[in-house]
Design a protein around this motif. Structure first.
Motif, PDB file in Angstrom:
ATOM      1  N   ALA A 108       0.802  -1.195   0.022  1.00  0.00           N
ATOM      2  CA  ALA A 108       0.054   0.079   0.203  1.00  0.00           C
ATOM      3  C   ALA A 108       1.164   1.245  -0.518  1.00  0.00           C
ATOM      4  O   ALA A 108       1.709   1.133   0.582  1.00  0.00           O
ATOM      5  CB  ALA A 108      -0.763   0.123   1.238  1.00  0.00           C
ATOM      6  N   PHE A 109       0.342   2.717  -0.363  1.00  0.00           N
ATOM      7  CA  PHE A 109       0.891   3.757  -0.406  1.00  0.00           C
ATOM      8  C   PHE A 109       0.215   4.211   1.189  1.00  0.00           C
ATOM      9  O   PHE A 109       1.269   5.508   1.385  1.00  0.00           O
ATOM     10  CB  PHE A 109       0.137   4.658  -1.654  1.00  0.00           C
ATOM     11  N   GLN A 110      -1.179   4.412   1.255  1.00  0.00           N
ATOM     12  CA  GLN A 110      -1.597   4.510   2.809  1.00  0.00           C
ATOM     13  C   GLN A 110      -3.097   3.673   2.993  1.00  0.00           C
ATOM     14  O   GLN A 110      -3.335   3.348   1.312  1.00  0.00           O
ATOM     15  CB  GLN A 110      -1.829   6.405   2.108  1.00  0.00           C
ATOM     16  N   VAL A 111      -3.004   3.831   3.421  1.00  0.00           N
ATOM     17  CA  VAL A 111      -4.114   3.459   4.385  1.00  0.00           C
ATOM     18  C   VAL A 111      -4.656   4.228   5.738  1.00  0.00           C
ATOM     19  O   VAL A 111      -4.060   4.823   6.428  1.00  0.00           O
ATOM     20  CB  VAL A 111      -3.531   2.350   4.794  1.00  0.00           C
ATOM     21  N   SER A 112      -6.138   4.062   5.359  1.00  0.00           N
ATOM     22  CA  SER A 112      -6.539   5.183   6.174  1.00  0.00           C
ATOM     23  C   SER A 112      -7.398   4.291   7.499  1.00  0.00           C
ATOM     24  O   SER A 112      -7.075   3.245   8.013  1.00  0.00           O
ATOM     25  CB  SER A 112      -7.956   5.418   5.479  1.00  0.00           C
ATOM     26  N   VAL A 113      -6.946   5.114   8.985  1.00  0.00           N
ATOM     27  CA  VAL A 113      -6.794   4.724  10.102  1.00  0.00           C
ATOM     28  C   VAL A 113      -8.806   3.354   9.998  1.00  0.00           C
ATOM     29  O   VAL A 113      -8.827   2.895  10.546  1.00  0.00           O
ATOM     30  CB  VAL A 113      -7.628   5.604  11.167  1.00  0.00           C
ATOM     31  N   ARG A 114      -9.890   3.536   8.876  1.00  0.00           N
ATOM     32  CA  ARG A 114     -10.756   2.763   8.821  1.00  0.00           C
ATOM     33  C   ARG A 114     -10.801   1.564   8.021  1.00  0.00           C
ATOM     34  O   ARG A 114     -11.777   0.973   7.560  1.00  0.00           O
ATOM     35  CB  ARG A 114     -12.059   3.657   8.653  1.00  0.00           C
ATOM     36  N   GLY A 115      -9.513   1.751   6.820  1.00  0.00           N
ATOM     37  CA  GLY A 115      -8.995   1.011   6.366  1.00  0.00           C
ATOM     38  C   GLY A 115      -9.266   1.382   4.602  1.00  0.00           C
ATOM     39  O   GLY A 115      -9.734  -0.408   4.081  1.00  0.00           O
ATOM     40  N   SER A 121      -1.968   3.699  -7.061  1.00  0.00           N
ATOM     41  CA  SER A 121      -1.370   5.157  -8.250  1.00  0.00           C
ATOM     42  C   SER A 121      -1.013   6.002  -6.510  1.00  0.00           C
ATOM     43  O   SER A 121      -1.290   6.522  -5.795  1.00  0.00           O
ATOM     44  CB  SER A 121      -1.943   5.659  -8.935  1.00  0.00           C
ATOM     45  N   THR A 122       0.247   6.879  -6.842  1.00  0.00           N
ATOM     46  CA  THR A 122      -0.028   7.980  -6.016  1.00  0.00           C
ATOM     47  C   THR A 122       0.210   9.737  -7.405  1.00  0.00           C
ATOM     48  O   THR A 122       0.568  10.409  -6.664  1.00  0.00           O
ATOM     49  CB  THR A 122       2.024   7.905  -6.178  1.00  0.00           C
ATOM     50  N   GLY A 123      -0.250   9.117  -8.507  1.00  0.00           N
ATOM     51  CA  GLY A 123      -0.194  10.508  -9.542  1.00  0.00           C
ATOM     52  C   GLY A 123       1.143  10.737 -10.479  1.00  0.00           C
ATOM     53  O   GLY A 123       1.355  11.790 -10.760  1.00  0.00           O
ATOM     54  N   THR A 164      -5.011  10.173   0.556  1.00  0.00           N
ATOM     55  CA  THR A 164      -5.280  11.430  -0.113  1.00  0.00           C
ATOM     56  C   THR A 164      -4.741  11.237  -1.993  1.00  0.00           C
ATOM     57  O   THR A 164      -5.223  11.268  -3.178  1.00  0.00           O
ATOM     58  CB  THR A 164      -3.979  12.563   0.114  1.00  0.00           C
ATOM     59  N   TYR A 165      -4.061   9.618  -2.141  1.00  0.00           N
ATOM     60  CA  TYR A 165      -4.149   8.897  -2.864  1.00  0.00           C
ATOM     61  C   TYR A 165      -5.258   8.383  -4.105  1.00  0.00           C
ATOM     62  O   TYR A 165      -6.266   8.150  -3.204  1.00  0.00           O
ATOM     63  CB  TYR A 165      -2.912   7.717  -2.774  1.00  0.00           C
ATOM     64  N   PRO A 166      -6.087   7.913  -5.121  1.00  0.00           N
ATOM     65  CA  PRO A 166      -7.298   7.429  -5.334  1.00  0.00           C
ATOM     66  C   PRO A 166      -7.031   5.582  -4.771  1.00  0.00           C
ATOM     67  O   PRO A 166      -5.700   4.996  -4.397  1.00  0.00           O
ATOM     68  CB  PRO A 166      -6.181   7.169  -6.633  1.00  0.00           C
ATOM     69  N   LEU A 167      -7.917   5.922  -4.413  1.00  0.00           N
ATOM     70  CA  LEU A 167      -8.615   4.689  -3.274  1.00  0.00           C
ATOM     71  C   LEU A 167      -8.812   3.527  -4.594  1.00  0.00           C
ATOM     72  O   LEU A 167      -9.359   3.178  -6.008  1.00  0.00           O
ATOM     73  CB  LEU A 167      -9.979   4.170  -3.038  1.00  0.00           C
ATOM     74  N   THR A 168      -8.199   2.301  -3.387  1.00  0.00           N
ATOM     75  CA  THR A 168      -8.213   0.914  -4.298  1.00  0.00           C
ATOM     76  C   THR A 168      -9.546   0.376  -4.196  1.00  0.00           C
ATOM     77  O   THR A 168     -10.319  -0.585  -4.862  1.00  0.00           O
ATOM     78  CB  THR A 168      -7.276   0.253  -3.721  1.00  0.00           C
ATOM     79  N   ALA A 169      -9.997  -0.238  -2.823  1.00  0.00           N
ATOM     80  CA  ALA A 169     -11.371   0.021  -2.623  1.00  0.00           C
ATOM     81  C   ALA A 169     -11.706   0.666  -0.807  1.00  0.00           C
ATOM     82  O   ALA A 169     -10.438   1.344  -0.013  1.00  0.00           O
ATOM     83  CB  ALA A 169     -10.928  -1.303  -1.625  1.00  0.00           C
ATOM     84  N   VAL A 170     -13.036   0.771   0.137  1.00  0.00           N
ATOM     85  CA  VAL A 170     -12.671   1.773   0.799  1.00  0.00           C
ATOM     86  C   VAL A 170     -12.876   0.635   2.039  1.00  0.00           C
ATOM     87  O   VAL A 170     -14.264  -0.438   1.443  1.00  0.00           O
ATOM     88  CB  VAL A 170     -14.641   2.211   0.600  1.00  0.00           C
ATOM     89  N   GLY A 171     -12.873   0.726   3.188  1.00  0.00           N
ATOM     90  CA  GLY A 171     -13.110  -0.088   4.221  1.00  0.00           C
ATOM     91  C   GLY A 171     -12.726  -1.521   4.174  1.00  0.00           C
ATOM     92  O   GLY A 171     -13.173  -2.056   5.047  1.00  0.00           O
ATOM     93  N   CYS A 172     -11.911  -2.351   3.416  1.00  0.00           N
ATOM     94  CA  CYS A 172     -11.245  -3.214   2.939  1.00  0.00           C
ATOM     95  C   CYS A 172     -10.589  -3.618   4.086  1.00  0.00           C
ATOM     96  O   CYS A 172     -10.592  -5.409   4.491  1.00  0.00           O
ATOM     97  CB  CYS A 172     -11.002  -3.825   1.465  1.00  0.00           C
ATOM     98  N   VAL A 173      -9.205  -2.837   4.655  1.00  0.00           N
ATOM     99  CA  VAL A 173      -7.929  -3.337   4.882  1.00  0.00           C
ATOM    100  C   VAL A 173      -8.754  -3.986   6.741  1.00  0.00           C
ATOM    101  O   VAL A 173      -9.592  -2.963   7.585  1.00  0.00           O
ATOM    102  CB  VAL A 173      -7.336  -2.864   5.217  1.00  0.00           C
ATOM    103  N   LYS A 174      -8.159  -4.996   7.182  1.00  0.00           N
ATOM    104  CA  LYS A 174      -7.943  -5.228   8.561  1.00  0.00           C
ATOM    105  C   LYS A 174      -7.067  -5.504   9.503  1.00  0.00           C
ATOM    106  O   LYS A 174      -7.397  -5.161  10.644  1.00  0.00           O
ATOM    107  CB  LYS A 174      -9.719  -6.692   8.849  1.00  0.00           C
ATOM    108  N   ARG A 175      -6.619  -5.493   8.937  1.00  0.00           N
ATOM    109  CA  ARG A 175      -5.030  -5.863   9.495  1.00  0.00           C
ATOM    110  C   ARG A 175      -3.564  -4.226   9.117  1.00  0.00           C
ATOM    111  O   ARG A 175      -3.607  -5.235   7.810  1.00  0.00           O
ATOM    112  CB  ARG A 175      -4.759  -6.886  10.031  1.00  0.00           C
ATOM    113  N   ILE A 176      -2.610  -4.044   9.258  1.00  0.00           N
ATOM    114  CA  ILE A 176      -1.605  -3.668   8.488  1.00  0.00           C
ATOM    115  C   ILE A 176      -0.935  -3.898   9.455  1.00  0.00           C
ATOM    116  O   ILE A 176      -0.006  -3.711  10.673  1.00  0.00           O
ATOM    117  CB  ILE A 176      -1.564  -1.859   8.484  1.00  0.00           C
ATOM    118  N   TYR A 177       0.295  -4.559   8.897  1.00  0.00           N
ATOM    119  CA  TYR A 177       1.657  -5.221   9.058  1.00  0.00           C
ATOM    120  C   TYR A 177       2.627  -4.169   8.665  1.00  0.00           C
ATOM    121  O   TYR A 177       3.142  -4.114   7.543  1.00  0.00           O
ATOM    122  CB  TYR A 177       1.897  -7.009   8.787  1.00  0.00           C
TER     123      TYR A 177
END
Length: 214
Positions: A108-115, A121-123, A164-177
């Motif tokens: 990932a380039f970014q993950v939000s606190v809500r997943g 893409s970073t643009g 701030t980057y284009p989203l792949t999916a909303v609220g999908c991530v359950k864990r961040i390693y």
């Protein structure tokens, strides 16, 4: 001076592999996630799936034993376990979209606190032109886990309040390693699973800039 030691990429892959349950069907995304295949415990049966049409993928081959007719979605040579199979990538996507994968591990380039996940893409000029199969994996797998460094090369957190980057999916991530900590995501925000020795909860919150539930 920091008093903690970051996890190496190999150590991070081993940490993720330890959490994959016996009998799971798992897709490993392009890049760092492919390292997880090298650390699946020998006593555990995990069936690895590759987007380009492999089921039963094994660890990376030994140097000199590469077969470039047997590659993963990132075009890196892999091995095939006994009972493994090849198939058309349309069938592979049917598996992904049909909810047949227990876990996918993505970079990932970014993950939000809500997943929310941004990983394609970073643009920047010359970036890949489309999201590819990541969106199918992110919403099709029963659990989406992210494997990444916590900070960018500039020292900014990749875990953010809003992507701030284009989203792949909303609220999908359950864990961040990450190389510094393992976190869970939910609608309520971040929760701490573990962190490296010498790193405090307060310092991790400072690095991320977001509250983290214990």
């Amino acid at each position: 001076m920091n008093s903690y030691q970051k996890r190496s990429k190999s150590e991070l892959a081993q940490r993720i592999a330890a959490d994959i349950p016996n009998g799971a069907y798992v897709n490993l995304g392009i890049g760092q996630p492919t390292l997880v295949a090298n650390h699946i415990p020998a006593e555990r049966e995990v069936v690895l799936h590759s987007e380009n049409g492999i089921l039963g993928m094994g660890a990376a081959p030994a140097v000199g034993q590469e077969d470039y007719d047997l590659i993963n979605a990132g075009k890196a040579p892999v091995t095939l376990l006994a009972g493994g199979s090849y198939f058309h990538h349309a069938d592979s996507f049917a598996m992904m979209r049909g909810g047949h994968l227990d876990v996918c591990v993505l970079g990932a380039f970014q993950v939000s606190v809500r997943g929310d996940l941004a990983n394609w893409s970073t643009g920047e000029p010359g970036a890949i032109p489309a999201v590819g199969g990541a969106m199918d994996l992110a919403v099709g797998a029963r659990q989406t886990w992210v494997m990444m460094d916590l900070l960018t090369k500039q020292g900014a957190s990749k875990i953010v309040a809003e992507c701030t980057y284009p989203l792949t999916a909303v609220g999908c991530v359950k864990r961040i390693y990450t190389d510094l900590a393992t976190l869970r995501c939910s609608a309520d925000g971040l929760g701490l699973i573990d962190l490296v020795d010498g790193l405090s909860h307060a310092e991790l919150e400072r690095l991320i800039g977001q509250p983290i539930a214990a």
